[in-house]
Design an enzyme around this catalytic site. Structure first.
Site, PDB file in Angstrom:
ATOM      1  N   ARG A   1       0.817  -1.218   0.000  1.00 26.07           N
ATOM      2  CA  ARG A   1       0.000   0.000   0.000  1.00 26.07           C
ATOM      3  C   ARG A   1       0.852   1.269   0.000  1.00 26.07           C
ATOM      4  O   ARG A   1       0.339   2.365  -0.223  1.00 26.07           O
ATOM      5  CB  ARG A   1      -0.962  -0.013   1.188  1.00 26.07           C
ATOM      6  CG  ARG A   1      -2.111  -1.019   0.972  1.00 26.07           C
ATOM      7  CD  ARG A   1      -2.978  -1.172   2.194  1.00 26.07           C
ATOM      8  NE  ARG A   1      -3.527   0.100   2.632  1.00 26.07           N
ATOM      9  CZ  ARG A   1      -4.052   0.325   3.837  1.00 26.07           C
ATOM     10  NH1 ARG A   1      -4.094  -0.670   4.721  1.00 26.07           N
ATOM     11  NH2 ARG A   1      -4.516   1.504   4.166  1.00 26.07           N
TER      12      ARG A   1
ATOM     13  N   ASN B   1       0.557   2.136   7.062  1.00 25.70           N
ATOM     14  CA  ASN B   1       0.416   1.227   5.924  1.00 25.70           C
ATOM     15  C   ASN B   1       0.450   1.920   4.574  1.00 25.70           C
ATOM     16  O   ASN B   1       0.641   1.275   3.563  1.00 25.70           O
ATOM     17  CB  ASN B   1      -0.884   0.439   6.056  1.00 25.70           C
ATOM     18  CG  ASN B   1      -0.765  -0.619   7.132  1.00 25.70           C
ATOM     19  OD1 ASN B   1       0.237  -1.327   7.197  1.00 25.70           O
ATOM     20  ND2 ASN B   1      -1.752  -0.701   7.994  1.00 25.70           N
TER      21      ASN B   1
ATOM     22  N   ARG C   1      29.920  22.093   4.513  1.00 25.05           N
ATOM     23  CA  ARG C   1      29.925  20.670   4.143  1.00 25.05           C
ATOM     24  C   ARG C   1      30.894  19.838   4.989  1.00 25.05           C
ATOM     25  O   ARG C   1      31.577  20.354   5.861  1.00 25.05           O
ATOM     26  CB  ARG C   1      30.232  20.551   2.652  1.00 25.05           C
ATOM     27  CG  ARG C   1      29.142  21.149   1.797  1.00 25.05           C
ATOM     28  CD  ARG C   1      29.571  21.291   0.351  1.00 25.05           C
ATOM     29  NE  ARG C   1      29.993  19.991  -0.181  1.00 25.05           N
ATOM     30  CZ  ARG C   1      30.644  19.820  -1.312  1.00 25.05           C
ATOM     31  NH1 ARG C   1      30.967  20.890  -2.041  1.00 25.05           N
ATOM     32  NH2 ARG C   1      31.003  18.620  -1.715  1.00 25.05           N
TER      33      ARG C   1
END
Lengths: 458, 458, 458
Positions: free
Chosen positions: A16, A228, A333
């Site tokens: 699902r 789900n 970074r």
């Protein structure tokens, strides 16, 4: 204390979700759903954790890393089959086994601890976590005898109309005595139309053999229900977001708009820090006290010192010192390490750079693969040319250097202490201490010049 | 009309905030909580406002500024003690005194006006603002006689079980006749185990002396409750956000997602302006009509002309003219003043700059300490080198100048009207009107050249 | 199947919006309110759609474009008058006419289809969409006879007290047989104090002439109510946002915070793409599968290939290939077309540029009006000088070129395949294939130099 092992069933696809990725890897606040379950198992005391994988199992292994053990279930033949695949793993184990589901990220360690304690206290072969459902249709019902002991679990489709009225259901979360489980597993067969192995049959075997089965009824039905589909996934994330943010607010962190502060489960934040709206703090980030984080920033796997501000910026795998001032619009970074009172200002990217105290990169610069000393001023538009098209090279800028604007530092290159680089220079060789490095044409003013505009007659 | 004075109690720490800062300074939409209370007092007509400070009182003074008077309460000996500290301040005052709390930011001026009017109309020595509580436990109860007049205030711990049923409670907000208050204060003593001075004892004295006490029951219990922890602080901010945004929408401002538009209480916005999501408008900002503000922008203490767009940008202490186009990703700082139809585009920082009509700084530039004439075009990568490591210097760019890309303007320097600066130049001396300023090496093409890539054999 | 025509009434000002713009143009998720109605009409099968315009009608025409027909209603004399203005338009039409309102953006095509089918099935001259209201005051009531057939519509002010109890009200949305409508319109007169023409009088005429009138009762009262002020506008947008996001989640798109994902009605998104918070996807944008979009990005009228990431960036009218990596802080403008595996990194603006496979513009660059080949590396601070103050010129960068940092490419100019441009160069003429183009002064180090800091004695 006895040993605790956890087995987490994570072989299903979760159709699902409509996804090519395994359900348990769908992220919540930057962590795969499964991580919440392994965290809960570990917090409940599990020393070894094995995950039963199947659908796209390699991805699960890659995402979750080597701290877990992995057991393949190549066919999907029921929960009993999943545990059967773990027989070799269980052969080496003693003590108790928690059986969990990789798609129930809201499960609480406290609930698991209660289940384990119940099992140990009652000497049961297995303890079942149960809950009450307003609409129990579809779930296995818990049958209790007149002494209120569990005498069976009946699947919905096998339940009589009288049994269907029962609203206490099986969550599928269990704690077993491993020895008893091993024996029962040896006799497990697929006695049903689908040819599937049901783990609930183990409890019938226990009861048949006169072993005790305990049941813990939890009122927290939400925690044992996994999402789900993607709408439920979003609601689960909202629930976690609220819970995590409430916890940090209770600890003295200000979060003016908790609905738009996205803080991962492994983050730590000091007192009197404010997390402004639209901010993501993910991974193993640790933030000091009295910081200003956000608005609209993202910090991942980084350490931020006390009194540091990060506004409208990105920080990844970096270590920022105290009293730093980052942003707006900075991109910090991996491998960036700063000392105290460093400024990384507007439109600046830094990567793999160490910056000492009081140094500033205020605007429009790219610093990559560099060492920057203390009290350095980097002019706007300064770029470390760290890449020659083949390899990366380092730039060394010593203490008290002044770099003029729009300068290129062609690495490998060093600017010695106290030196100045003139604006607009491309520096290709060392600038000695205290010297002025300059690479610039002399200005001429051409007064006879006809501009394109003049030429166009405008 | 008689004189109104306000005394705001703000000496407490607010321990449940878990903060090293005083509770009343915790911000809501960019303003300290206490500002909302001083605003309400002023809107209700208070001519003088004094704040009783204690815990970290210097911070309160620094944050709130010299418009208020400050009274130190170095020991925390109760509300009566706080008002006693103000005796010298009150010695000079006549008329009425409002007593308020610095941590009740939702208090409404209308409610205060009602309280003042009641006190004046009834000729009471003091009027009490009361409210009903579903769970009054912990609050002082209002005792009324058969004529419905207030005959006393009983603290929860001193209340009989009959009195504890009373759900009308004391909010602690009062309006006094200053003369009556002064007399009652002179007799105030700490008659209790804690050795604290209770301001409520003043009302007992009034009643004992046959003076009238009035009570105003407000239905708006929320407004008199301050936030006590950071979760309540967040809810208070959400409440204010909604109220402010509803007000602006009613005035003809579009706010597509009011949950993520953060507009401070002193901001003004013109009709047909849209405030897009993720946007902060704080301080004394005034925004014209037909503007586009946001998404994801922050504007503080600035003026924005009609028809101006500010998208994905920061604007602080600036004055932008009409029909400007700012962003995305601009950083407009203090002292920036623009005329009509100015463009400040992507990745541009401006600070202390005046820009005349129709001029453009479209990309990747830093303009600091400069004058820019009209119809000027600033090429991408242009930087005013305003800082020599010691002081800041100014750059003058006259009308109709064209600055090529990646240019440095080393201040102090002037580019005269109609001049052009060639791309890549570092300009250190004046460029005459209409001339071409150029400082650039001639291009050579080395065809025998072996690139690092070639050398690496790639 | 018979022909369907739609007439949308959109001449009103909507005074409660407090706006100088027509109500129907107020946007919802980037589209004018009216677009939702024309979309619904088209989805219900309307082949021709005419919009009755009045207040600021030219703006409506400009915003909605030539796909619609426009009918002027210069005076506002009621709904009947609006339809009368369409008589010429209707003269050419056969089949059915839907009458809709431009300010009901939540109207569903399914509801319109039901209305049309009812009208066709019953052979009615006109079918009325009705709904029940808890508080019907102010609305026209639907009068039904004992056979439950509609026997009249009574305006609130004309209704008897018995009729006012009726909670079934007229939504004003109708489906007519055009022939019957034309006849009834010919007799329409303003028989009321206001001198207005009521379209409801047409139904009285139908009934008087023995023609059938059908009624469709919809339970979805919300869908037929348009927003009347900006607060309702915000709520309508929230409703649409939720509905659109739920639809995409059901299709396999992850939206971790649906409250702050702003997706327009015409957007399409592939499976396993994630839309992170604070993101706007508007216009006719098509996004592939497995993309990462956001956080805090805006994409308008663009195409994004599979597996492409766009983080903290703006993309307008661009076509990005697969596996691209955009941002953080990029500004991708109209006419940008990229192939596979292109990187456009931090603080980069691109406009009207084609970039071939594997090429990178990693930082701090402006690329305008250019062609970039494959495997090209553009150094930080590279700027295409595309504008000479009069016109724009193109830059051609062929395959495998390496452009050094802080370089100007003065267009028109070409850098041939495999060439390198040295950092800090201003390139004004072609660089041959494989050559090194360089325009740079030689570096000198002045060791006798006295810096401003030294001079200041610091």
């Amino acid at each position: 204390m006895e040993k605790l092992t956890a087995l987490i069933l994570a072989a299903g696809q979760g159709t699902r979700m409509k996804s090519k990725y395994p359900k348990v890897l769908h992220p919540l606040l930057g962590e795969p759903m499964l991580r919440y379950v392994t965290d809960a198992a570990r917090a409940a005391g599990a020393e070894r954790i094995a995950v039963v994988i199947g659908f796209e199992g390699e991805r699960v292994q890659a995402a979750m890393g080597p701290e877990l053990e992995y057991i393949w279930q190549r066919e999907q033949l029921g929960t009993g089959h999943a545990v059967l695949m773990a027989r070799e793993f269980l052969a080496k184990a003693t003590g108790e086994l928690l059986v969990l589901y990789g798609d129930t990220p809201l499960i609480k360690p406290e609930t698991l601890c209660e289940l384990i304690e119940l099992q140990r206290a009652t000497g049961a072969a297995g303890a079942i976590l149960t809950t009450r459902m307003q609409d129990p249709a579809g779930y296995g019902r818990i049958i209790r005898n007149t002494g209120n002991e569990i005498s069976g679990i009946v699947e919905h489709k096998d339940a009589s109309s009288g049994e269907r009225i029962i609203d206490e259901v099986n969550t599928g979360i269990y704690c077993f005595t491993i020895a008893a489980l091993r024996e029962a597993l040896a006799e497990l067969t697929p006695q049903n139309a689908q040819g599937e192995y049901y783990l609930t049959d183990v409890f019938a075997a226990f009861i048949g053999n006169g072993l005790k089965v305990a049941g813990l009824l939890t009122g927290d039905a939400e925690a044992v229900m996994g999402p789900n589909d993607r709408a439920q996934l979003a609601r689960t994330e909202a629930f976690l977001r609220e819970a995590i943010n409430q916890r940090w607010m209770a600890e003295g962190v200000s979060i003016p708009d908790p609905a738009t502060a996205y803080i991962g489960p492994h983050v730590r934040i000091g007192r009197d820090t404010t997390v402004f709206p639209g901010t993501f703090i993910f991974g193993k980030t640790v933030i000091g006290s009295d910081c200003v984080i956000g608005p609209q920033s993202r910090i991942v796997d980084s350490t931020i010192g006390d009194n540091t501000e990060v506004q409208y910026s990105q920080v990844f795998q970096a270590e920022l010192g105290p009293q730093n001032n980052i942003g707006p619009y900075s991109f910090v970074r991996q491998g960036t390490v700063t000392a105290a009172r460093v400024k990384i200002g507007g439109f600046v990217e830094v990567k793999n750079v160490r910056i000492a105290e009081e140094s500033k990169v205020p605007h429009l610069s790219y610093m990559g693969d560099a060492e920057v000393g203390r009290d350095v001023n980097i002019g706007a538009g300064t770029i470390t040319c760290n890449y020659d098209g083949v390899s990366k090279h380092r730039t060394i800028i010593e203490d008290e250097v002044f770099i003029g604007s729009n300068t290129n530092l062609v690495a490998p290159v060093t600017v010695r202490a106290g030196a100045t680089v003139a604006a607009g220079s491309t520096i290709t060789k060392e600038v000695p201490a205290k010297a002025l490095g300059i690479a610039r044409a002399r200005q001429e003013n051409l007064t006879e010049w006809v501009s394109p505009k003049d030429r166009a007659g405008k």
